[in-house]
Design a protein around this motif. Structure first.
Motif: not given
Length: 515
Positions: A354-373
């Protein structure tokens, strides 16, 4: 203590005068009334901190009054007091979200305990947690000076995670800062330990279970029960993230064992997860399966052949099992497997990556919303828990429980909040990862990395004859001197993996049986 306002509702309130005097001596302010209807009016008139409500009153009953009070003030704690021990009354009161349930006759200390539990709970828990950690702090500091093997490091890391999660719900900033400083020191010492011990683990009988030995050492022994097995590999899952959603899973499964194992270096998916499924280190994968292995600079996806690697390992181990492999990289794929999971019931082994946590951590550098969360570890855990509760993975696990599957949960590596840059220079063929680099002619800060000049010593392939590997220690991330400030501000305080830290290397392996 701020004045606490109590409303006590009982048609025989005059008989409770001694209880009320007892509470007033403790500096509580107590108002009284004799009926449910009066209680509802009082709640409109005045803000109360808690209500003691008799269940059996003429006119508007306690349960009816409770319903009207909750409609007006849903968060106001109500303690139901009753002579009746009938189960349906208890169930109805609990279903209406009462704060406590007391059976008459009640004594003053029972009332006091209920007040403490409902109004002082946070303060008392906070004080006890702070006091306990202050005592434990000294023990952890002593352990940190003495720890010298992989089991002790695993124990120490789990202890730090335990206290981090205990302290996260209290408002003692000072204690949290002390713990943070202990984690930083622990990672500093752990980096030295890995640099010294890691190369010897490949010839040492006392080495920890690692990525390439995980399947043989920890998964294969679970086949002895003749239960079908669901092996879930959640990419990039730290030990603290597992602890954050453990309680959700234990609604359906009971834990048989929880241990930890060590990710190989680099703590990156293409190395660690391929090692899990092949049962081999990357150097051996490159030699034995050149058709499946890809190096950092090769074109194409690096984890496209996990199923092929697993098939060859199962054959090599002589296992006669029915098995299937599923990789979930999207919500749609997760829902599809959840809806069709009964098709797995005749398998001995079902593997779900299940790749979700990996996508989350990588998207944190790409998406400001996730970076804030996910601005810190506490928020990162909270985000993981929220995802898990609403993910198809939970549906898959529920389906597995109904079909009687044993559940194994693990990961390939963890991740660390990278806070500080470390300058590195390499040629254009140098790998891109922020926590490790492989290439030739690397220039770096010696104290900030674990450098391996001959990759074969730690069973890693070389891209060319003069290639070396460097692994970031502590909470560092590699940055190139050109465009340095922009690069640093972009990646600072993002979750990365590939290097050496407790969070990246010491990761969970959990065995659970269906309830």
């Amino acid at each position: 203590m701020n004045e606490i306002n109590i409303l006590w509702v009982d048609d025989e309130i005059d008989l409770l005068k001694p209880h009320i005097m007892f509470l007033e001596d403790k500096n509580y302010r107590v108002d009284t009334c004799k009926s449910g209807a009066d209680a509802v009016e009082e709640v409109d008139r005045k803000n109360y901190d808690i209500i003691f409500l008799d269940e059996n009153m003429p006119g508007l009953s306690g349960l009816e009054a409770l319903s009207e009070i909750k409609a007006k003030r849903p968060n106001l704690p109500v303690v139901m007091i009753t002579k009746s021990e009938e189960e349906y009354i208890m169930e109805e009161a609990i279903g209406s979200k009462i704060a406590d349930y007391l059976i008459k006759p009640v004594n003053p200390n029972q009332i006091l305990l209920s007040l403490k539990k409902n109004l002082d709970h946070s303060r008392l828990v906070s004080e006890k947690t702070t006091s306990s950690y202050q005592q434990e702090f000294r023990k952890i500091a002593m352990d940190l000076a003495m720890v010298n093997n992989h089991e002790e490091w695993s124990d120490l890391y789990r202890k730090l995670v335990y206290w981090e999660m205990e302290l996260e719900n209290i408002e003692d900033v000072g204690m949290i800062e002390i713990l943070e400083s202990q984690k930083i020191e622990a990672n500093r010492q752990f980096g030295k330990f890995i640099e010294k011990q890691y190369p010897g683990w490949f010839e040492d009988e006392d080495a920890p279970v690692m990525s390439h030995t995980l399947f043989k050492e920890l998964v294969v022994p679970e086949f002895k029960d003749d239960k079908p097995i669901l092996l879930v590999v959640i990419d990039n899952l730290r030990y603290d993230q597992w602890k954050a959603f453990e309680s959700v899973i234990t609604n359906y499964y009971k834990k048989q064992s929880e241990t930890s194992y060590y990710s190989i270096l680099p703590t990156a998916t293409q190395y660690a997860r391929n090692a899990i499924f092949s049962g081999l280190m990357p150097l051996e994968m490159e030699k034995l399966h050149p058709d499946l292995w890809k190096n950092d600079t090769d074109e194409g996806g690096k984890n496209m052949h996990e199923s092929d690697f697993l098939e060859r390992q199962i054959r090599r181990l002589g296992l006669k099992i029915n098995w299937e492999y599923h990789k979930i990289s999207s919500l749609r794929a997760g829902k599809h497997l959840a809806q069709n999971f009964t098709s797995q019931k005749n398998n001995d082994l079902t593997v779900v990556v299940y790749n979700f946590v990996d996508m989350l951590s990588h998207s944190k550098t790409e998406m400001e919303v996730v970076k804030e969360l996910a601005s810190n570890d506490k928020a990162y855990r909270s985000l993981t828990l929220s995802w898990f509760k609403n993910s198809p993975l939970l549906e898959i696990i529920q389906q597995a429980q109904r079909l009687g599957f044993k559940l194994l949960i693990t990961t390939d590596h963890g991740t660390i909040n990278a806070k500080n840059p470390s300058k590195v220079i390499g040629d254009r063929d140098t790998s891109l990862n922020l926590r490790y680099k492989t290439g030739k002619s690397l220039t770096y800060e010696d104290k900030e990395v674990y450098a391996v000049k001959r990759p074969a010593e730690i069973h890693l392939p070389s891209i060319n004859m003069s290639s070396s590997f460097i692994f970031a220690k502590d909470d560092l991330f590699f940055a190139y001197p050109n465009n340095y400030n922009h690069y640093v501000s972009y990646y600072k305080n993002t979750y990365q993996h590939g290097g050496i830290s407790l969070e990246e290397m010491i990761i969970p392996f959990v065995v659970l049986n269906p309830k």
